[in-house]
Design a protein around this motif. Structure first.
Motif, PDB file in Angstrom:
ATOM      1  N   MET A 277       0.832  -1.308  -0.109  1.00  0.00           N
ATOM      2  CA  MET A 277       0.106   0.031   0.097  1.00  0.00           C
ATOM      3  C   MET A 277       0.984   1.348  -0.068  1.00  0.00           C
ATOM      4  SD  MET A 277      -2.976  -1.424   0.157  1.00  0.00           S
ATOM      5  CE  MET A 277      -3.522  -2.951   0.018  1.00  0.00           C
ATOM      6  N   ARG A 278       0.422   2.121  -0.824  1.00  0.00           N
ATOM      7  CA  ARG A 278       1.328   3.302  -1.050  1.00  0.00           C
ATOM      8  C   ARG A 278       0.500   4.815  -0.719  1.00  0.00           C
ATOM      9  NH1 ARG A 278       4.694   0.215   0.144  1.00  0.00           N
ATOM     10  NH2 ARG A 278       6.577  -0.136  -1.331  1.00  0.00           N
ATOM     11  N   LEU A 279       0.990   5.854  -0.084  1.00  0.00           N
ATOM     12  CA  LEU A 279       0.591   6.975  -0.212  1.00  0.00           C
ATOM     13  C   LEU A 279       1.189   8.017  -1.214  1.00  0.00           C
ATOM     14  CD1 LEU A 279      -1.433   9.116   1.171  1.00  0.00           C
ATOM     15  CD2 LEU A 279       0.447   9.344   2.925  1.00  0.00           C
ATOM     16  N   GLY A 280       2.301   7.669  -1.212  1.00  0.00           N
ATOM     17  CA  GLY A 280       3.080   8.421  -2.400  1.00  0.00           C
ATOM     18  C   GLY A 280       3.920   9.566  -1.831  1.00  0.00           C
ATOM     19  N   VAL A 281       4.389   9.176  -0.639  1.00  0.00           N
ATOM     20  CA  VAL A 281       5.132  10.296  -0.181  1.00  0.00           C
ATOM     21  C   VAL A 281       6.574   9.755   0.297  1.00  0.00           C
ATOM     22  CG1 VAL A 281       3.410  11.822   0.980  1.00  0.00           C
ATOM     23  CG2 VAL A 281       4.423   9.690   2.336  1.00  0.00           C
ATOM     24  N   THR A 282       7.464  10.656   0.105  1.00  0.00           N
ATOM     25  CA  THR A 282       9.176  10.493   0.687  1.00  0.00           C
ATOM     26  C   THR A 282       9.115  11.212   2.073  1.00  0.00           C
ATOM     27  OG1 THR A 282       9.993  10.326  -1.526  1.00  0.00           O
ATOM     28  CG2 THR A 282      11.343  10.759   0.305  1.00  0.00           C
ATOM     29  N   LEU A 283       9.670  10.391   2.912  1.00  0.00           N
ATOM     30  CA  LEU A 283       9.610  10.878   4.332  1.00  0.00           C
ATOM     31  C   LEU A 283      10.912  10.857   4.758  1.00  0.00           C
ATOM     32  CD1 LEU A 283       6.464   9.001   5.908  1.00  0.00           C
ATOM     33  CD2 LEU A 283       6.552  11.306   5.093  1.00  0.00           C
ATOM     34  N   GLU A 284      11.384  11.713   5.874  1.00  0.00           N
ATOM     35  CA  GLU A 284      12.314  11.790   6.618  1.00  0.00           C
ATOM     36  C   GLU A 284      11.986  11.904   7.971  1.00  0.00           C
ATOM     37  OE1 GLU A 284      15.557  14.587   5.071  1.00  0.00           O
ATOM     38  OE2 GLU A 284      15.668  13.361   3.251  1.00  0.00           O
ATOM     39  N   SER A 285      12.991  11.624   8.969  1.00  0.00           N
ATOM     40  CA  SER A 285      12.838  11.640  10.133  1.00  0.00           C
ATOM     41  C   SER A 285      13.517  13.204  10.665  1.00  0.00           C
ATOM     42  CB  SER A 285      13.630  10.713  11.292  1.00  0.00           C
ATOM     43  OG  SER A 285      13.349  10.754  12.368  1.00  0.00           O
ATOM     44  N   GLY A 286      12.873  14.035  11.341  1.00  0.00           N
ATOM     45  CA  GLY A 286      13.437  15.271  11.763  1.00  0.00           C
ATOM     46  C   GLY A 286      14.289  15.145  12.945  1.00  0.00           C
ATOM     47  N   PRO A 287      14.696  16.371  13.458  1.00  0.00           N
ATOM     48  CA  PRO A 287      15.526  16.246  14.638  1.00  0.00           C
ATOM     49  C   PRO A 287      14.876  15.771  15.944  1.00  0.00           C
ATOM     50  CG  PRO A 287      15.819  18.491  13.490  1.00  0.00           C
ATOM     51  CD  PRO A 287      14.621  17.751  12.693  1.00  0.00           C
ATOM     52  N   GLN A 288      13.573  15.903  15.967  1.00  0.00           N
ATOM     53  CA  GLN A 288      13.108  15.444  17.062  1.00  0.00           C
ATOM     54  C   GLN A 288      12.205  14.096  16.846  1.00  0.00           C
ATOM     55  OE1 GLN A 288      13.609  16.987  19.931  1.00  0.00           O
ATOM     56  NE2 GLN A 288      14.706  18.680  18.539  1.00  0.00           N
ATOM     57  N   GLY A 289      12.761  13.231  15.735  1.00  0.00           N
ATOM     58  CA  GLY A 289      11.928  12.332  15.435  1.00  0.00           C
ATOM     59  C   GLY A 289      10.684  12.441  14.440  1.00  0.00           C
ATOM     60  N   GLU A 290      10.320  13.461  14.418  1.00  0.00           N
ATOM     61  CA  GLU A 290       8.856  13.803  13.573  1.00  0.00           C
ATOM     62  C   GLU A 290       9.357  13.178  12.228  1.00  0.00           C
ATOM     63  OE1 GLU A 290      11.280  17.832  13.485  1.00  0.00           O
ATOM     64  OE2 GLU A 290      11.315  16.143  14.849  1.00  0.00           O
ATOM     65  N   LEU A 291       7.947  12.964  11.402  1.00  0.00           N
ATOM     66  CA  LEU A 291       8.081  12.526  10.121  1.00  0.00           C
ATOM     67  C   LEU A 291       7.829  13.445   9.333  1.00  0.00           C
ATOM     68  CD1 LEU A 291       6.056   9.135  10.403  1.00  0.00           C
ATOM     69  CD2 LEU A 291       8.354   9.522  10.272  1.00  0.00           C
ATOM     70  N   LEU A 292       8.677  14.024   8.354  1.00  0.00           N
ATOM     71  CA  LEU A 292       8.684  15.141   7.555  1.00  0.00           C
ATOM     72  C   LEU A 292       8.431  14.553   6.012  1.00  0.00           C
ATOM     73  CD1 LEU A 292      11.422  17.401   9.249  1.00  0.00           C
ATOM     74  CD2 LEU A 292       8.929  17.364   9.703  1.00  0.00           C
ATOM     75  N   VAL A 293       7.437  15.200   5.391  1.00  0.00           N
ATOM     76  CA  VAL A 293       7.480  15.039   3.891  1.00  0.00           C
ATOM     77  C   VAL A 293       8.371  15.858   3.121  1.00  0.00           C
ATOM     78  CG1 VAL A 293       5.947  15.279   1.871  1.00  0.00           C
ATOM     79  CG2 VAL A 293       4.840  14.540   4.294  1.00  0.00           C
ATOM     80  N   THR A 294       8.949  14.963   2.483  1.00  0.00           N
ATOM     81  CA  THR A 294      10.307  15.609   1.549  1.00  0.00           C
ATOM     82  C   THR A 294      10.106  15.645   0.264  1.00  0.00           C
ATOM     83  OG1 THR A 294      11.548  13.669   1.598  1.00  0.00           O
ATOM     84  CG2 THR A 294      12.139  15.332   3.381  1.00  0.00           C
ATOM     85  N   GLY A 295       8.972  14.826  -0.464  1.00  0.00           N
ATOM     86  CA  GLY A 295       8.737  14.426  -1.682  1.00  0.00           C
ATOM     87  C   GLY A 295       7.428  13.967  -1.944  1.00  0.00           C
ATOM     88  N   ILE A 296       6.700  14.301  -3.252  1.00  0.00           N
ATOM     89  CA  ILE A 296       5.411  13.671  -3.338  1.00  0.00           C
ATOM     90  C   ILE A 296       5.595  12.962  -4.752  1.00  0.00           C
ATOM     91  CG2 ILE A 296       3.121  14.362  -3.781  1.00  0.00           C
ATOM     92  CD1 ILE A 296       3.787  15.091  -1.229  1.00  0.00           C
ATOM     93  N   THR A 297       5.020  11.811  -4.892  1.00  0.00           N
ATOM     94  CA  THR A 297       5.203  11.148  -6.071  1.00  0.00           C
ATOM     95  C   THR A 297       3.794  11.633  -7.070  1.00  0.00           C
ATOM     96  OG1 THR A 297       5.927   9.286  -4.881  1.00  0.00           O
ATOM     97  CG2 THR A 297       5.004   8.813  -7.169  1.00  0.00           C
ATOM     98  N   PRO A 298       4.423  12.062  -8.262  1.00  0.00           N
ATOM     99  CA  PRO A 298       3.182  12.209  -9.208  1.00  0.00           C
ATOM    100  C   PRO A 298       2.251  11.444  -9.506  1.00  0.00           C
ATOM    101  CG  PRO A 298       5.631  13.066 -10.085  1.00  0.00           C
ATOM    102  CD  PRO A 298       5.695  12.031  -8.817  1.00  0.00           C
ATOM    103  N   GLY A 299       1.042  11.945  -9.591  1.00  0.00           N
ATOM    104  CA  GLY A 299      -0.131  11.059  -9.787  1.00  0.00           C
ATOM    105  C   GLY A 299      -0.695  10.256  -8.484  1.00  0.00           C
ATOM    106  N   SER A 300       0.149  10.259  -7.137  1.00  0.00           N
ATOM    107  CA  SER A 300      -0.253   9.598  -6.202  1.00  0.00           C
ATOM    108  C   SER A 300      -1.386  10.060  -5.302  1.00  0.00           C
ATOM    109  CB  SER A 300       0.944   9.447  -5.371  1.00  0.00           C
ATOM    110  OG  SER A 300       1.293  10.994  -4.740  1.00  0.00           O
ATOM    111  N   GLU A 301      -1.906   9.349  -4.485  1.00  0.00           N
ATOM    112  CA  GLU A 301      -2.961   9.728  -3.581  1.00  0.00           C
ATOM    113  C   GLU A 301      -2.226  11.065  -2.807  1.00  0.00           C
ATOM    114  OE1 GLU A 301      -6.932   8.986  -1.586  1.00  0.00           O
ATOM    115  OE2 GLU A 301      -5.800   8.949  -3.535  1.00  0.00           O
ATOM    116  N   ALA A 302      -1.190  10.976  -2.099  1.00  0.00           N
ATOM    117  CA  ALA A 302      -0.689  12.251  -1.504  1.00  0.00           C
ATOM    118  C   ALA A 302      -0.897  13.484  -2.363  1.00  0.00           C
ATOM    119  CB  ALA A 302       0.752  12.075  -1.132  1.00  0.00           C
TER     120      ALA A 302
END
Length: 389
Positions: A306-331
């Motif tokens: 299952m895919r949402l279509g996002v690229t994620l990174e962990s921020g300085p406090q462990g938070e989930l940050l969106v760094t990219g969006i897949t074209p045509g995706s649900e995101a």
């Protein structure tokens, strides 16, 4: 001479038991010698007596052993859930518990220690394990156990020989190792017994692998002996001397004491119990020496990605940050943007990559999810469905 793929030693036994289902002339079924009928999914049976047990009764019996072997097929998610239930119940009885893993080499102990003690973040751990040590399908089913061990500071013990060394044994034989390679596996290696070789040979020829059977069997034994040596060393150490350990490895490394249990007993007099987890469709008759218990499971249905279509990174406090969006995706459809912070989903905080993964696996494509995002200090809620690949 053909060479063997590096992963073949870890996986050929998983396919071996299922092979009989595809080739047998009679209706397949898992049986125990002396018992009438075939075993059914979700039955737990004491192999020697044929007594059917509850999960609680099984755990009560396992609690008397210092070493508990839990067999598996490495990619079978339901078997991993059952294993984790057993481990959690044993841990509730005795917190001085470690978990040994076939799928990690003993040379990767430092990485496992960094993970369980919290010295490295989830993103780094995943990056160093997924792909380099475990493929994605195996990593997914092991991750629940890995996360539980980290949350409870339970020692994870890498047991195995390095894959690159066992791959060399499969090609060249044990005598073909250079001294520095030979030093990376068990010192005391006994090739045999003949009954074990026959089981390996049947699988070897059934898969038309080619190559040298002697070398292939030697590689299997090197894995067994190295795991047994590592276990004995831990149980004799200051840390393990008063504790117990649950060992998770492939069924064929356990059955009939040919693999790790018998080789551990040769090194150390320690109480052992073994549980193999087999599929009900397998066409095999188990004798009372196959294992102490068998837990029958249904075949694992194909897992959907299952895919949402996002690229994620962990921020300085462990938070989930969106760094990219897949074209045509649900995101993209719902309007997520790079820089968004994923806060929660379906009323549960999102604190790790695995939280999002669990929601995808549990909810599937049929469920609509509520995703909470922080964007430039504003809280925004989106409704979406994972897309199936």
């Amino acid at each position: 001479m053909k060479s063997f793929p590096v992963m073949i030693i870890t996986r050929f036994f998983m396919a071996f038991a299922v092979l009989a289902v595809l080739t047998a002339c009679a209706a397949p079924g898992l049986r125990i010698s002396g018992m009438e009928g075939v075993l059914q999914p979700e039955q737990i049976v004491e192999v020697g007596s044929g007594v059917i047990l509850t999960a609680d009764a099984l755990v009560s019996r396992l609690a008397s052993a210092r070493v508990v072997f839990l067999g598996e097929y490495h990619t079978h998610a339901l078997q991993h859930r059952r294993q984790l239930e057993i481990i959690q119940n044993l841990y509730a009885m005795d917190g001085n518990l470690a978990v040994g893993l076939e799928v990690f080499a003993r040379e990767q102990q430092g990485l496992l220690d960094d993970w369980t003690t919290g010295r490295i973040a989830e993103e780094e751990f995943r990056g160093r394990v997924e792909g380099d040590i475990l493929n994605s399908s195996v990593f997914e089913v092991y991750y629940h156990l890995l996360l539980w061990a980290r949350e409870n500071r339970v020692r994870l013990l890498g047991l195995n020989a390095p894959r690159e060394v066992t791959a060399l044994v499969a090609r060249k034989g044990l005598a073909g190792l250079e001294p520095e390679q030979r030093a990376r596996v068990a010192g005391d290696i006994v090739i045999g017994p003949e009954a074990y070789r026959r089981r390996v040979t049947e699988a070897f020829h059934g898969h038309s692998m080619g190559g040298n059977m002697d070398n292939f069997f030697a590689a299997q034994v090197v894995w067994d002996e190295t795991m047994a040596e590592t276990l004995a060393g831990y149980l004799n150490s200051a840390e393990g001397l008063s504790g117990r350990i649950v060992v998770i490895c492939g069924n064929e490394h356990i059955m009939y004491d040919f693999g790790v249990p018998g080789r551990l007993a040769r090194r150390l007099d320690v109480s052992q119990q073994s549980v193999i987890m087999l599929l009900g469709l397998e066409d095999e008759q188990l004798t009372d020496s196959a294992a102490d218990y068998v837990w029958v499971t249904a075949p694992e249905p194909p897992r959907r990605r299952m895919r949402l279509g996002v690229t994620l990174e962990s921020g300085p406090q462990g938070e989930l940050l969106v760094t990219g969006i897949t074209p045509g995706s649900e995101a993209e459809r719902i309007g997520l943007r790079p820089g968004d912070r994923l806060v929660g989903m379906d009323g549960v905080d999102l604190t790790s990559f695995m939280d999002l993964h669990r929601a995808a696996v549990d909810g599937g494509a049929e469920r609509e999810h509520a995703l909470v995002v922080e964007r430039l200090g504003r809280i925004i809620e989106f409704s979406f469905r994972f897309r199936e690949e």
